[in-house]
Scaffold this motif. Structure first.
Motif, PDB file in Angstrom:
ATOM      1  N   ASN A  39     -47.955  -4.736  21.282  1.00  0.00           N
ATOM      2  CA  ASN A  39     -47.415  -4.343  22.586  1.00  0.00           C
ATOM      3  C   ASN A  39     -46.729  -5.534  23.247  1.00  0.00           C
ATOM      4  O   ASN A  39     -47.142  -6.679  23.048  1.00  0.00           O
ATOM      5  N   GLY A  41     -47.026  -6.506  26.198  1.00  0.00           N
ATOM      6  CA  GLY A  41     -48.036  -7.241  26.971  1.00  0.00           C
ATOM      7  C   GLY A  41     -48.802  -8.229  26.097  1.00  0.00           C
ATOM      8  O   GLY A  41     -49.237  -9.289  26.562  1.00  0.00           O
ATOM      9  N   THR A 120     -50.579   4.999  28.002  1.00  0.00           N
ATOM     10  CA  THR A 120     -49.733   4.665  29.153  1.00  0.00           C
ATOM     11  C   THR A 120     -48.719   5.775  29.403  1.00  0.00           C
ATOM     12  O   THR A 120     -48.532   6.231  30.541  1.00  0.00           O
ATOM     13  N   GLY A 140     -36.712   1.701  30.242  1.00  0.00           N
ATOM     14  CA  GLY A 140     -37.290   1.172  28.996  1.00  0.00           C
ATOM     15  C   GLY A 140     -37.521   2.264  27.988  1.00  0.00           C
ATOM     16  O   GLY A 140     -38.456   2.213  27.182  1.00  0.00           O
ATOM     17  N   GLY A 146     -41.747   3.980  26.206  1.00  0.00           N
ATOM     18  CA  GLY A 146     -40.638   4.869  26.551  1.00  0.00           C
ATOM     19  C   GLY A 146     -40.422   5.988  25.542  1.00  0.00           C
ATOM     20  O   GLY A 146     -40.272   7.159  25.929  1.00  0.00           O
ATOM     21  N   GLY A 165     -30.801  -0.258  27.834  1.00  0.00           N
ATOM     22  CA  GLY A 165     -30.074  -1.450  28.246  1.00  0.00           C
ATOM     23  C   GLY A 165     -28.680  -1.537  27.647  1.00  0.00           C
ATOM     24  O   GLY A 165     -27.788  -2.161  28.222  1.00  0.00           O
ATOM     25  N   ARG A 166     -28.511  -0.958  26.458  1.00  0.00           N
ATOM     26  CA  ARG A 166     -27.190  -1.019  25.811  1.00  0.00           C
ATOM     27  C   ARG A 166     -27.055   0.174  24.867  1.00  0.00           C
ATOM     28  O   ARG A 166     -28.066   0.788  24.489  1.00  0.00           O
ATOM     29  N   SER A 198     -40.644   0.226  34.389  1.00  0.00           N
ATOM     30  CA  SER A 198     -41.348  -0.903  33.763  1.00  0.00           C
ATOM     31  C   SER A 198     -40.481  -2.147  33.638  1.00  0.00           C
ATOM     32  O   SER A 198     -40.950  -3.158  33.137  1.00  0.00           O
ATOM     33  N   ASN A 222     -43.309  -5.052  34.236  1.00  0.00           N
ATOM     34  CA  ASN A 222     -42.318  -5.956  34.824  1.00  0.00           C
ATOM     35  C   ASN A 222     -41.695  -6.759  33.702  1.00  0.00           C
ATOM     36  O   ASN A 222     -41.797  -7.983  33.647  1.00  0.00           O
ATOM     37  N   SER A 223     -41.058  -6.032  32.759  1.00  0.00           N
ATOM     38  CA  SER A 223     -40.520  -6.679  31.557  1.00  0.00           C
ATOM     39  C   SER A 223     -39.512  -7.760  31.894  1.00  0.00           C
ATOM     40  O   SER A 223     -39.365  -8.730  31.155  1.00  0.00           O
ATOM     41  N   LEU A 293     -39.327  -7.809  18.728  1.00  0.00           N
ATOM     42  CA  LEU A 293     -39.834  -7.041  19.877  1.00  0.00           C
ATOM     43  C   LEU A 293     -39.494  -7.772  21.182  1.00  0.00           C
ATOM     44  O   LEU A 293     -39.008  -7.167  22.138  1.00  0.00           O
TER      45      LEU A 293
HETATM   46  N1  NAP Z   1     -49.535  -1.128  33.260  1.00  0.00           N
HETATM   47  C1  NAP Z   1     -49.950  -0.807  32.037  1.00  0.00           C
HETATM   48  O1  NAP Z   1     -51.046  -0.296  31.857  1.00  0.00           O
HETATM   49  C2  NAP Z   1     -49.024  -1.056  30.874  1.00  0.00           C
HETATM   50  C3  NAP Z   1     -49.310  -0.517  29.628  1.00  0.00           C
HETATM   51  C4  NAP Z   1     -48.398  -0.700  28.594  1.00  0.00           C
HETATM   52  C5  NAP Z   1     -47.249  -1.441  28.803  1.00  0.00           C
HETATM   53  N2  NAP Z   1     -47.037  -2.009  30.016  1.00  0.00           N
HETATM   54  C6  NAP Z   1     -45.809  -2.768  30.283  1.00  0.00           C
HETATM   55  O2  NAP Z   1     -44.753  -1.830  30.236  1.00  0.00           O
HETATM   56  C7  NAP Z   1     -43.591  -2.435  29.703  1.00  0.00           C
HETATM   57  C8  NAP Z   1     -43.108  -1.644  28.499  1.00  0.00           C
HETATM   58  O3  NAP Z   1     -44.033  -1.806  27.449  1.00  0.00           O
HETATM   59  P1  NAP Z   1     -43.613  -1.475  25.967  1.00  0.00           P
HETATM   60  O4  NAP Z   1     -44.771  -1.767  25.104  1.00  0.00           O
HETATM   61  O5  NAP Z   1     -42.974  -0.140  25.914  1.00  0.00           O
HETATM   62  O6  NAP Z   1     -42.484  -2.586  25.730  1.00  0.00           O
HETATM   63  P2  NAP Z   1     -41.244  -2.550  24.739  1.00  0.00           P
HETATM   64  O7  NAP Z   1     -41.548  -1.715  23.564  1.00  0.00           O
HETATM   65  O8  NAP Z   1     -40.849  -3.958  24.539  1.00  0.00           O
HETATM   66  O9  NAP Z   1     -40.132  -1.808  25.584  1.00  0.00           O
HETATM   67  C9  NAP Z   1     -39.661  -2.381  26.758  1.00  0.00           C
HETATM   68  C10 NAP Z   1     -38.323  -1.762  27.098  1.00  0.00           C
HETATM   69  O10 NAP Z   1     -37.945  -2.224  28.388  1.00  0.00           O
HETATM   70  C11 NAP Z   1     -36.556  -2.397  28.423  1.00  0.00           C
HETATM   71  N3  NAP Z   1     -36.229  -3.547  29.245  1.00  0.00           N
HETATM   72  C12 NAP Z   1     -35.475  -3.499  30.357  1.00  0.00           C
HETATM   73  N4  NAP Z   1     -35.343  -4.706  30.879  1.00  0.00           N
HETATM   74  C13 NAP Z   1     -36.009  -5.537  30.089  1.00  0.00           C
HETATM   75  C14 NAP Z   1     -36.201  -6.950  30.125  1.00  0.00           C
HETATM   76  N5  NAP Z   1     -35.651  -7.717  31.079  1.00  0.00           N
HETATM   77  N6  NAP Z   1     -36.927  -7.512  29.144  1.00  0.00           N
HETATM   78  C15 NAP Z   1     -37.456  -6.747  28.187  1.00  0.00           C
HETATM   79  N7  NAP Z   1     -37.298  -5.403  28.104  1.00  0.00           N
HETATM   80  C16 NAP Z   1     -36.576  -4.817  29.052  1.00  0.00           C
HETATM   81  C17 NAP Z   1     -36.079  -2.547  26.986  1.00  0.00           C
HETATM   82  O11 NAP Z   1     -35.095  -1.568  26.778  1.00  0.00           O
HETATM   83  P3  NAP Z   1     -33.583  -1.920  26.393  1.00  0.00           P
HETATM   84  O12 NAP Z   1     -33.600  -2.858  25.269  1.00  0.00           O
HETATM   85  O13 NAP Z   1     -32.958  -0.602  26.123  1.00  0.00           O
HETATM   86  O14 NAP Z   1     -33.068  -2.538  27.654  1.00  0.00           O
HETATM   87  C18 NAP Z   1     -37.267  -2.182  26.119  1.00  0.00           C
HETATM   88  O15 NAP Z   1     -36.988  -1.074  25.311  1.00  0.00           O
HETATM   89  C19 NAP Z   1     -43.950  -3.872  29.400  1.00  0.00           C
HETATM   90  O16 NAP Z   1     -43.588  -4.671  30.500  1.00  0.00           O
HETATM   91  C20 NAP Z   1     -45.460  -3.822  29.262  1.00  0.00           C
HETATM   92  O17 NAP Z   1     -46.069  -5.054  29.524  1.00  0.00           O
HETATM   93  C21 NAP Z   1     -47.903  -1.835  31.049  1.00  0.00           C
END
Ligand code: NAP
Length: 307
Positions: A39, A41, A120, A140, A146, A165-166, A198, A222-223, A293
């Motif tokens: 993940n 995180g 989530t 995301g 997502g 994003g793109r 996110s 807050n990616s 990732l």
């Molecule tokens: N609160 C909770 O319980 C919880 C649980 C799980 C995850 N999270 C958080 O939720 C977010 C998404 O998790 P995930 O596992 O789905 O992550 P992931 O697979 O890395 O996906 C993140 C997506 O966010 C987009 N994004 C937009 N702005 C970004 C930036 N500045 N930097 C990086 N990515 C950006 C990216 O899409 P594009 O490439 O299309 O822009 C990417 O597909 C993370 O921040 C994670 O820490 C929180």
């Protein structure tokens, strides 16, 4: 046994090392890990938790030993499980109420995508229930959470707008159920009853301008690591809307982990949830995949096989 241990070396943030066998508590099941997922995180906790730590929350494998208190699946059962840490190892002890049994039709790699990201996606969407006919915006959308959230929302009857994003990140999202895919949240038109946010920073500021009156923006990440300034006036077009913070871990009671994991597994089994595995590699190839990732080059989830 072998496990991945943090090093604090950017070129190889974890390395395989010999570790002591886990010693399960009375309520814990001993699981032979076949696959785990990574993940976003966890990229942060690998950096922040110091040297010599064994990360790992999302595991799928086979029960080696039932919990001593008699709860949970028996030896030989195929399971998916949520651990707090120590999952990136050949064996891990997991509380028996944090797992679900897998039917033969659900693979270990598919199942390993579910714990953090699936819970989530499922639980953030509950903030918008009922979803039938509701417009839902998902930022995301190409990522781990997502790609699962798009499918769960669409299956629940929502009209989903996916934000990427793109252009290349849009591939496949319509097949997963998105009615529209926009490049950047600024391109989204109209208002939404539920927004899963996110990215943070400017994306969150814009999300607040897109919510419906009495609608909800769930802030679960807050990616971008950017902060957001909000003012009362930003809610002028959407009176009584809310910004809801979210943690998958604390959002529901401990005893809801197993039923929610079982629900997600059943959706894979009946074909209505298709985990998107953008990278599936041996755990010996952790570093290059973790970099992909981090750099937003994995479509969906990154999964590692414990070979
Ligand atoms: N609160 C909770 O319980 C919880 C649980 C799980 C995850 N999270 C958080 O939720 C977010 C998404 O998790 P995930 O596992 O789905 O992550 P992931 O697979 O890395 O996906 C993140 C997506 O966010 C987009 N994004 C937009 N702005 C970004 C930036 N500045 N930097 C990086 N990515 C950006 C990216 O899409 P594009 O490439 O299309 O822009 C990417 O597909 C993370 O921040 C994670 O820490 C929180």
């Amino acid at each position: 046994m072998l496990g991945l241990v943090t090093t604090l070396n950017d070129a190889a943030p974890v390395e395989l090392r010999e570790l002591p066998e886990p010693q399960p508590q009375r309520n814990e099941v001993l699981v032979a890990v076949h696959a785990f997922s990574l993940n976003r995180g966890e990229l942060r906790s690998v950096r922040n938790n110091g040297v010599g730590w064994v990360p790992g929350q999302d595991v799928a494998g086979v029960v080696l030993k039932q919990a001593e208190d008699g709860n949970g699946p028996p030896a030989g059962a195929r399971v998916v499980a949520l651990t707090d840490e120590f999952g990136w190892a050949q064996r891990v002890a997991v509380a028996s109420h944090r797992m679900a049994v897998l039917p033969d039709t659900v693979g270990f790699a598919q199942a390993a995508t579910l714990p953090v990201a699936g819970l989530t996606a499922l639980r953030t969407l509950r903030h918008g229930a009922p979803l039938l006919g509701k417009r839902v915006l998902i930022t995301g959308a190409a990522g781990g959470v997502g790609t699962l959230a798009v499918q769960l929302a669409a299956r629940s009857g929502a009209r989903v707008t996916a934000v990427v994003g793109r252009t290349q990140r849009a591939v496949g999202l319509r097949d997963l159920g998105a009615r529209e895919v926009v490049e950047g949240i600024e391109q989204a038109q109209g208002r939404f009853g539920l927004i899963l946010e996110s990215a943070g920073g400017a994306s969150l500021a814009h999300a607040v301008k897109l919510v419906e009156p009495k609608g909800t923006v769930v802030v679960y990440g807050n990616s971008s690591a950017e902060s957001t300034a909000l003012a009362f006036a930003d809610f002028r077009g959407a009176p009584n809307s809310r910004v809801q913070s979210f943690s998958y871990f604390y959002s529901e009671a401990e005893d809801r982990f197993a039923p929610d994991l079982a629900l997600l597994v059943s959706l894979i089994a009946d074909g209505s949830l298709r985990p998107q595995i953008g990278a599936e590699r041996s755990w010996r190839e952790f570093t290059p995949v973790a970099e992909q990732l981090r750099d937003r080059r994995v479509a969906g989830k990154a999964v590692f096989l414990v070979d």
